[in-house]
Design a protein around this motif. Structure first.
Motif, PDB file in Angstrom:
ATOM      1  N   GLN A  43     -11.480   0.740  13.867  1.00 49.21           N
ATOM      2  CA  GLN A  43     -10.216   1.083  13.555  1.00 49.21           C
ATOM      3  C   GLN A  43      -9.662   2.230  14.582  1.00 49.21           C
ATOM      4  O   GLN A  43      -8.576   2.122  15.008  1.00 49.21           O
ATOM      5  CB  GLN A  43      -9.734   1.149  12.180  1.00 49.21           C
ATOM      6  N   ASP A  86       5.672   3.282  14.893  1.00 47.13           N
ATOM      7  CA  ASP A  86       5.616   2.675  13.530  1.00 47.13           C
ATOM      8  C   ASP A  86       4.118   2.031  12.985  1.00 47.13           C
ATOM      9  O   ASP A  86       3.533   2.021  12.163  1.00 47.13           O
ATOM     10  CB  ASP A  86       6.488   1.929  13.107  1.00 47.13           C
ATOM     11  N   ASP A  87       3.830   1.117  14.245  1.00 51.49           N
ATOM     12  CA  ASP A  87       2.689   0.116  14.144  1.00 51.49           C
ATOM     13  C   ASP A  87       1.395   0.912  14.059  1.00 51.49           C
ATOM     14  O   ASP A  87       0.442   0.741  13.475  1.00 51.49           O
ATOM     15  CB  ASP A  87       2.802  -0.906  15.169  1.00 51.49           C
ATOM     16  N   SER A 114      -2.562   4.858   8.631  1.00 47.87           N
ATOM     17  CA  SER A 114      -2.668   4.878   7.121  1.00 47.87           C
ATOM     18  C   SER A 114      -3.902   4.118   6.523  1.00 47.87           C
ATOM     19  O   SER A 114      -4.429   4.469   5.722  1.00 47.87           O
ATOM     20  CB  SER A 114      -1.392   4.479   6.624  1.00 47.87           C
ATOM     21  N   ALA A 115      -4.053   2.943   7.046  1.00 48.08           N
ATOM     22  CA  ALA A 115      -5.076   2.068   6.690  1.00 48.08           C
ATOM     23  C   ALA A 115      -6.608   2.800   6.671  1.00 48.08           C
ATOM     24  O   ALA A 115      -7.500   2.561   6.160  1.00 48.08           O
ATOM     25  CB  ALA A 115      -4.891   0.656   7.421  1.00 48.08           C
ATOM     26  N   SER A 122      -7.029   5.564   4.374  1.00 43.10           N
ATOM     27  CA  SER A 122      -7.332   4.651   2.907  1.00 43.10           C
ATOM     28  C   SER A 122      -8.791   4.280   3.023  1.00 43.10           C
ATOM     29  O   SER A 122      -9.412   4.479   1.987  1.00 43.10           O
ATOM     30  CB  SER A 122      -6.372   3.556   2.903  1.00 43.10           C
ATOM     31  N   ILE A 134       1.061   4.362  13.242  1.00 42.04           N
ATOM     32  CA  ILE A 134       1.017   5.069  11.942  1.00 42.04           C
ATOM     33  C   ILE A 134       0.487   4.197  10.940  1.00 42.04           C
ATOM     34  O   ILE A 134      -0.303   4.558  10.148  1.00 42.04           O
ATOM     35  CB  ILE A 134       2.598   5.595  11.622  1.00 42.04           C
ATOM     36  N   THR A 135       0.898   2.866  10.663  1.00 42.02           N
ATOM     37  CA  THR A 135       0.517   1.851   9.670  1.00 42.02           C
ATOM     38  C   THR A 135      -0.996   1.668  10.016  1.00 42.02           C
ATOM     39  O   THR A 135      -1.715   1.824   8.780  1.00 42.02           O
ATOM     40  CB  THR A 135       0.943   0.486   9.977  1.00 42.02           C
ATOM     41  N   GLN A 136      -1.366   1.666  11.198  1.00 40.46           N
ATOM     42  CA  GLN A 136      -2.968   1.626  11.294  1.00 40.46           C
ATOM     43  C   GLN A 136      -3.706   2.995  10.935  1.00 40.46           C
ATOM     44  O   GLN A 136      -4.944   2.981  10.346  1.00 40.46           O
ATOM     45  CB  GLN A 136      -3.358   1.379  12.659  1.00 40.46           C
TER      46      GLN A 136
END
Length: 106
Positions: free
Chosen positions: A37, A52-53, A59-60, A63, A55-57
């Motif tokens: 990742q 934004d894309d 965040s994943a 997690s 940042i989404t990755q």
């Protein structure tokens, strides 16, 4: 159970953790996935992917790291902490508080 060296911040080996082989395999698999990742995120940045894309990755990935931390914390509580307490080593509680504080900063 197999032994895994626990390294402190200066890289020296001091204590050992005992994880069953299946737990070590699970953690290694998770960390390999996280490593992938991270490489993917780096590639996204190099390719100027929309913020934004990315940042989404991120965040994943965070997690996924939190999941690894939860597995390790559970094993630490059920193994190391219980063992040290049964040996009369109450200092493990202070160590645990510091560890939890570090996790909560995220």
């Amino acid at each position: 159970m197999d032994e895994v060296a626990f390294h402190v911040e200066d890289g020296s080996s001091c204590r050992k953790s005992h994880h069953p082989e299946r737990v070590k395999k699970d953690l290694t698999t998770r960390l390999n996935r996280i490593e992938g990742q991270i490489r993917g995120i780096k590639g996204m940045i190099e390719k100027d992917v929309y913020c934004d894309d990315v940042i989404t990755q991120l965040s994943a990935t965070q997690s996924a790291l939190n999941s690894v931390a939860k597995i390790l914390l559970e094993g630490h509580l059920k193994g190391c902490v219980v063992d040290r307490l049964s040996e009369g080593d109450d200092a493990v509680l202070d160590e645990l508080i510091v560890t939890i504080q570090k996790l909560m900063k995220k």
